[in-house]
Design a protein around this motif. Sequence first.
Motif, mmCIF file in Angstrom:
data_model
loop_
_atom_site.group_PDB
_atom_site.id
_atom_site.type_symbol
_atom_site.label_atom_id
_atom_site.label_comp_id
_atom_site.label_asym_id
_atom_site.label_seq_id
_atom_site.Cartn_x
_atom_site.Cartn_y
_atom_site.Cartn_z
ATOM 1 N N THR A 1 0.823 -1.210 0.000
ATOM 2 C CA THR A 1 0.000 0.000 0.000
ATOM 3 C C THR A 1 0.853 1.255 0.000
ATOM 4 O OG1 THR A 1 -1.790 -1.136 1.178
ATOM 5 C CG2 THR A 1 -1.780 1.283 1.271
ATOM 6 N N TYR A 2 1.932 1.230 0.776
ATOM 7 C CA TYR A 2 2.803 2.403 0.884
ATOM 8 C C TYR A 2 4.010 2.329 -0.063
ATOM 9 C CZ TYR A 2 0.059 3.826 4.892
ATOM 10 O OH TYR A 2 -0.972 4.220 5.704
ATOM 11 N N ASN A 3 3.934 1.394 -1.013
ATOM 12 C CA ASN A 3 4.953 1.257 -2.058
ATOM 13 C C ASN A 3 6.348 0.991 -1.484
ATOM 14 O OD1 ASN A 3 5.513 1.095 -4.824
ATOM 15 N ND2 ASN A 3 6.256 3.219 -4.884
ATOM 16 N N LEU A 4 6.403 0.221 -0.421
ATOM 17 C CA LEU A 4 7.687 -0.187 0.158
ATOM 18 C C LEU A 4 8.009 -1.588 -0.354
ATOM 19 C CD1 LEU A 4 7.055 1.003 3.836
ATOM 20 C CD2 LEU A 4 8.439 2.157 2.091
ATOM 21 N N THR A 5 8.187 -1.684 -1.665
ATOM 22 C CA THR A 5 8.304 -2.992 -2.306
ATOM 23 C C THR A 5 9.740 -3.471 -2.468
ATOM 24 O OG1 THR A 5 8.154 -1.873 -4.439
ATOM 25 C CG2 THR A 5 6.120 -2.782 -3.537
#
Length: 199
Positions: free
Chosen positions: A151-155
């Motif tokens: 969701t927070y783009n901490l991929t």
Amino acid sequence: IVPQDLPLFCKWILSRLNQAIRTTVGSMDDYQFTGATTAIYSFWQYDLCDVFIELVKPVMSSDDEEAKKLTRDTLWACLEVGLRLLHPFMPFLTEELWQRLPKLAAYAKEYPSITISPYPVCIDEFVDQSLDKRMTYSGVIVNKIRSLRTTYNLTSNKQKPEVFLLCSADAMAKVDALSEYIATLSNSSKVTCVTEAGA
């Protein structure tokens, strides 16, 4: 292997292994082959590969030689017993892999082939239902953290945020001892439980 001497994640995987043995043997006795193959598949895919192997990595990169040895012994037991458990369903592949496992000379001499080695039996001493429930609970938390990362783009694997869990006293008792495992599986730098008052 003595269960009391093992780290929690090693106790857990041996508990899951013995439950898989119990389910497999019971299903085969009842001619429920789908139940047997499902139990074996679930152990290899979801317990051993998805969770245990990931938890092994930080241990093997540490300087704790005793923990490394206990972890290696546990992994060997899971592979050796797991292959014997799978053997009736995949005889040629399991024979090939089993032959490549290192073994004590006496054991290798007594059982030169997986086909004549004894089929696994459940050892109740290794089954820990309470630990299973705690690990399942921690798995739910790991999935939630992974979802939040997306969701927070901490991929990126290089991004390892610190995670704070707002917990009730009961939840904290379940999670606290497993926080390092949750951090490893969710690719977090640290997982800390806080109560509402502490927050």
